[in-house]
Design an enzyme around this catalytic site. Sequence first.
Site, mmCIF file in Angstrom:
data_model
loop_
_atom_site.group_PDB
_atom_site.id
_atom_site.type_symbol
_atom_site.label_atom_id
_atom_site.label_comp_id
_atom_site.label_asym_id
_atom_site.label_seq_id
_atom_site.Cartn_x
_atom_site.Cartn_y
_atom_site.Cartn_z
ATOM 1 N N TYR A 174 59.963 48.261 39.634
ATOM 2 C CA TYR A 174 58.954 47.884 40.627
ATOM 3 C C TYR A 174 57.994 49.060 40.786
ATOM 4 O O TYR A 174 57.905 49.915 39.905
ATOM 5 C CB TYR A 174 59.720 47.513 41.914
ATOM 6 N N LYS A 245 58.723 41.179 40.492
ATOM 7 C CA LYS A 245 58.963 40.560 41.807
ATOM 8 C C LYS A 245 60.161 39.622 41.732
ATOM 9 O O LYS A 245 60.991 39.572 42.636
ATOM 10 C CB LYS A 245 57.723 39.766 42.260
ATOM 11 N N GLU A 317 50.486 36.144 43.814
ATOM 12 C CA GLU A 317 50.643 37.599 43.780
ATOM 13 C C GLU A 317 49.480 38.258 43.066
ATOM 14 O O GLU A 317 49.110 37.866 41.947
ATOM 15 C CB GLU A 317 51.951 37.934 43.049
ATOM 16 N N ASP A 318 48.914 39.246 43.686
ATOM 17 C CA ASP A 318 47.919 40.116 43.070
ATOM 18 C C ASP A 318 46.719 39.368 42.479
ATOM 19 O O ASP A 318 46.221 39.712 41.392
ATOM 20 C CB ASP A 318 48.586 41.054 42.044
ATOM 21 N N ASP A 340 51.858 36.696 48.909
ATOM 22 C CA ASP A 340 52.680 37.864 49.222
ATOM 23 C C ASP A 340 51.842 39.025 49.736
ATOM 24 O O ASP A 340 52.251 39.743 50.655
ATOM 25 C CB ASP A 340 53.401 38.267 47.928
ATOM 26 N N ASP A 341 50.673 39.234 49.168
ATOM 27 C CA ASP A 341 49.843 40.383 49.539
ATOM 28 C C ASP A 341 49.257 40.217 50.931
ATOM 29 O O ASP A 341 49.054 41.197 51.639
ATOM 30 C CB ASP A 341 48.729 40.576 48.503
HETATM 31 N N1 LIG Z 1 52.807 48.050 50.538
HETATM 32 C C1 LIG Z 1 52.705 46.782 50.244
HETATM 33 O O1 LIG Z 1 53.635 45.999 50.428
HETATM 34 C C2 LIG Z 1 51.435 46.268 49.690
HETATM 35 C C3 LIG Z 1 50.451 47.102 49.263
HETATM 36 N N2 LIG Z 1 49.296 46.595 48.777
HETATM 37 C C4 LIG Z 1 48.327 47.541 48.254
HETATM 38 O O2 LIG Z 1 47.180 47.529 49.046
HETATM 39 C C5 LIG Z 1 46.057 47.831 48.247
HETATM 40 C C6 LIG Z 1 44.966 46.832 48.545
HETATM 41 O O3 LIG Z 1 45.378 45.550 48.243
HETATM 42 P P1 LIG Z 1 44.528 44.298 48.759
HETATM 43 O O4 LIG Z 1 44.378 44.343 50.212
HETATM 44 O O5 LIG Z 1 45.124 43.114 48.170
HETATM 45 O O6 LIG Z 1 43.147 44.600 48.052
HETATM 46 P P2 LIG Z 1 41.707 44.065 48.450
HETATM 47 O O7 LIG Z 1 40.858 44.315 47.290
HETATM 48 O O8 LIG Z 1 41.807 42.699 48.996
HETATM 49 O O9 LIG Z 1 41.272 45.043 49.652
HETATM 50 C C7 LIG Z 1 40.923 46.368 49.495
HETATM 51 C C8 LIG Z 1 40.099 46.769 50.691
HETATM 52 O O10 LIG Z 1 39.930 48.167 50.668
HETATM 53 C C9 LIG Z 1 38.551 48.433 50.940
HETATM 54 N N3 LIG Z 1 38.190 49.721 50.404
HETATM 55 C C10 LIG Z 1 38.016 50.100 49.130
HETATM 56 N N4 LIG Z 1 37.689 51.400 49.057
HETATM 57 C C11 LIG Z 1 37.632 51.850 50.331
HETATM 58 C C12 LIG Z 1 37.337 53.091 50.921
HETATM 59 N N5 LIG Z 1 37.030 54.137 50.184
HETATM 60 N N6 LIG Z 1 37.396 53.181 52.261
HETATM 61 C C13 LIG Z 1 37.714 52.127 53.019
HETATM 62 N N7 LIG Z 1 38.000 50.915 52.512
HETATM 63 C C14 LIG Z 1 37.969 50.790 51.182
HETATM 64 C C15 LIG Z 1 37.811 47.283 50.305
HETATM 65 O O11 LIG Z 1 36.514 47.235 50.845
HETATM 66 P P3 LIG Z 1 35.448 46.087 50.482
HETATM 67 O O12 LIG Z 1 35.965 44.868 51.200
HETATM 68 O O13 LIG Z 1 34.200 46.592 51.040
HETATM 69 O O14 LIG Z 1 35.464 45.935 49.003
HETATM 70 C C16 LIG Z 1 38.710 46.134 50.727
HETATM 71 O O15 LIG Z 1 38.413 45.729 52.015
HETATM 72 C C17 LIG Z 1 46.539 47.843 46.805
HETATM 73 O O16 LIG Z 1 46.712 49.171 46.391
HETATM 74 C C18 LIG Z 1 47.868 47.184 46.868
HETATM 75 O O17 LIG Z 1 48.758 47.698 45.907
HETATM 76 C C19 LIG Z 1 49.036 45.265 48.718
HETATM 77 C C20 LIG Z 1 49.989 44.395 49.114
HETATM 78 C C21 LIG Z 1 51.275 44.830 49.581
HETATM 79 C C1 LIG Z 2 53.519 45.501 46.828
HETATM 80 C C2 LIG Z 2 52.439 44.630 46.404
HETATM 81 O O1 LIG Z 2 52.567 43.426 46.448
HETATM 82 C C3 LIG Z 2 51.200 45.201 45.966
HETATM 83 O O2 LIG Z 2 51.040 46.418 45.992
HETATM 84 O O3 LIG Z 2 50.331 44.434 45.562
HETATM 85 MG MG LIG Z 3 51.094 42.430 45.342
#
Ligand SMILES: NC(=O)C1=CN([C@@H]2O[C@H](COP(=O)(O)OP(=O)(O)OC[C@H]3O[C@@H](n4cnc5c(N)ncnc54)[C@H](OP(=O)(O)O)[C@@H]3O)[C@@H](O)[C@H]2O)C=CC1
Ligand SMILES: CC(=O)C(=O)O
Ligand SMILES: [Mg+2]
Length: 626
Positions: A174, A245, A317-318, A340-341
């Site tokens: 993972y 996953k 997912e993703d 999931d995200d």
């Molecule tokens: N720990 C966990 O369980 C999980 C972790 N994640 C992680 O979270 C991260 C994001 O995933 P996800 O939400 O799906 O991605 P998205 O692309 O949906 O969201 C990313 C967000 O970050 C913003 N962003 C990018 N760069 C910056 C910056 N420099 N400053 C502030 N905001 C910024 C983007 O802005 P804009 O909207 O303007 O493009 C967007 O709103 C990934 O790395 C993923 O691996 C995801 C799911 C689960």
């Molecule tokens: C953990 C997860 O789902 C992600 O980073 O996208």
């Molecule tokens: Mg994910």
Amino acid sequence: MFGVWTSCISWIGLGFGCWSLRFLNSRGLLSIFAMENQMKTVRDAPDVLDVNSSGIVGGGGMGDTYCEDAASDNQPFTPWTRSVASGVDLLRDPRFNKGTAFTDKERESHYLRGLLPPVVVDQELQINRILENVRAYETDLEKYVEVMDLQERNERLFYKVLIDHVEELLPIVYTPTVGEACQKFGNIFRRPHGLYISLKDKGHVLDCLRNWPEPNVQVIVVTDGERILGLGDLGSQGMGIPIGKLALYVALGGIRPSATLPVTIDVGTNNQSLLDNPFYIGLRHKRATGEEYDDLLHEFMVACKQAYGEKVLVQFEDFANHNAFRLLAKYSTSHLVFNDDIQGTAAVALAGLLAALPITGGTLADHKLLFVGAGEAGTGIAELVAMEISRQGKISVEEARKKIFLVDSQGLVTKSRFDSLQPFKKPFALDIAPISKLASVIKELKPTVMIGTTGKGGQFTQEVLEEFSSYQDKPVVFALSNPTSQSECTAEEAFKHTKGKCIFASGSPFKPVTYEGKTYTIGQSNNAYIFPGMGLGTTISGAIRVHDDMFLAAAESLAKEIGEDHLAKRQLFPSFTEIRDISAHIGAAVAEKAYELGLATKLPKPKDLLGYAKSCMYSPVYRQFR
Ligand SMILES: NC(=O)C1=CN([C@@H]2O[C@H](COP(=O)(O)OP(=O)(O)OC[C@H]3O[C@@H](n4cnc5c(N)ncnc54)[C@H](OP(=O)(O)O)[C@@H]3O)[C@@H](O)[C@H]2O)C=CC1
Ligand SMILES: CC(=O)C(=O)O
Ligand SMILES: [Mg+2]
């Protein structure tokens, strides 16, 4: 269709002996025999294994499977049969292969004489050997390849070693290693291990699903590879994520391996370096969008139900957020589906926030939460937190959202940007002047919780962390982006730049941090705590839809696992070594909610849902072949 398939096999097997089974993989041949054999109804409980000398599995039992047929009968001995190859085919079948753990008797009865070295070892010794081999590799990617090879050779051994050594191997199968594996998936590709459905399969998606060898799929994880962790568009190579996953669904949530199906939908990739890479495994063109994309996705969603019924759980997912939110909205009313995200991440982060309250004091409503990153994960968590605040404080969700601020790549999400905001950000837009710099946002709004979901490493700089901890004693910092390289800060940076004050959690694993003589254990706020239990809960209750309240129930259940001993180390999440038991609790809580909401179809409701959940969990201990 598959019931007929099974009965056909049993009839043929009993009639002609094991050797005949080897000729039965042609569908045409099977359907001819099936016509002659409509009278026999034989149940299929694939993981409860009991093989007779002709190579036919027979017998019965509930054991560690919740194959719906077996579970719904709730009888200790349900009749069933299962065909298993003998001889070299048995050694080549990862589901049944035990390698050198086959006993002399089994070798004799299953035509294995001479096909294995004479030594007979137990599973424990095999585990020690595997671990020694894995540990000998220098890089994590090599370890990944070794461990995934084991999954292809000997499934029970793979899951046993993963379960028994989860803390050591989770970072391999993972995050973070799976991220690197996806980036290099074409180079390390050995066997497909999942379904690749591409634009070339348009009009034939159901055929793809029918080609999958397992008939009783209960959980599908599907990606289109456009936002793999924080690594961007990896196209078809995103397949590492559904595979990883689902390995956790089995290892952590007790879902049967045969009930899991990893899927990658390939509509192309916009990643030029992959398109230029001769070893890239996907379609070699830019991503299809619009109708072409939607039609393929729709065909897939329809086919899932056709192939596996109403109660197959589909986990998105993703996906990139421009598709993730609308696909969830489109299918959540017709399918058993969740993202999931958005939702799994929301539940795990909420659990961490609830667990932190005894340290921070007050209630969730007493906090001001800043989300840095306003996409799937950020706004998913924000909405669930708002729901929880609204529920606890008996205020409206709109009122609760006022305690939440979002920052995206353009800065603070404000009403001045309203028209250009994506719909999922709009409910949180603030009626104040725009601020672009993160440290200035913090100075202005003085949040008490800061959650990073940017997918961009290093956003929580020294300046940001110092500002955030300048006006409070217990700043809550979650750096949730994955893999480790994309984390908003490291655990060490968080403690150093907040002078040891922070309550920290991260998406990827970090080693304990010692700051000024005190050692802190770093909890991993990762949806891996939630989705295995969610799968268990929906499956044992026969849920037909996923509801947000199930995620609230999952979050509350997980938060309860944090006790004083954890909090003394500022650890907001339990160790993954405890996760199977925790998943059973989450599964029971989710199932309970499904019954309460009238979404459960498995009736009557088991009296002891927790006991039932535990009894249904897959165990990778070897079966005896008779
Ligand atoms: N720990 C966990 O369980 C999980 C972790 N994640 C992680 O979270 C991260 C994001 O995933 P996800 O939400 O799906 O991605 P998205 O692309 O949906 O969201 C990313 C967000 O970050 C913003 N962003 C990018 N760069 C910056 C910056 N420099 N400053 C502030 N905001 C910024 C983007 O802005 P804009 O909207 O303007 O493009 C967007 O709103 C990934 O790395 C993923 O691996 C995801 C799911 C689960
Ligand atoms: C953990 C997860 O789902 C992600 O980073 O996208
Ligand atoms: Mg994910």
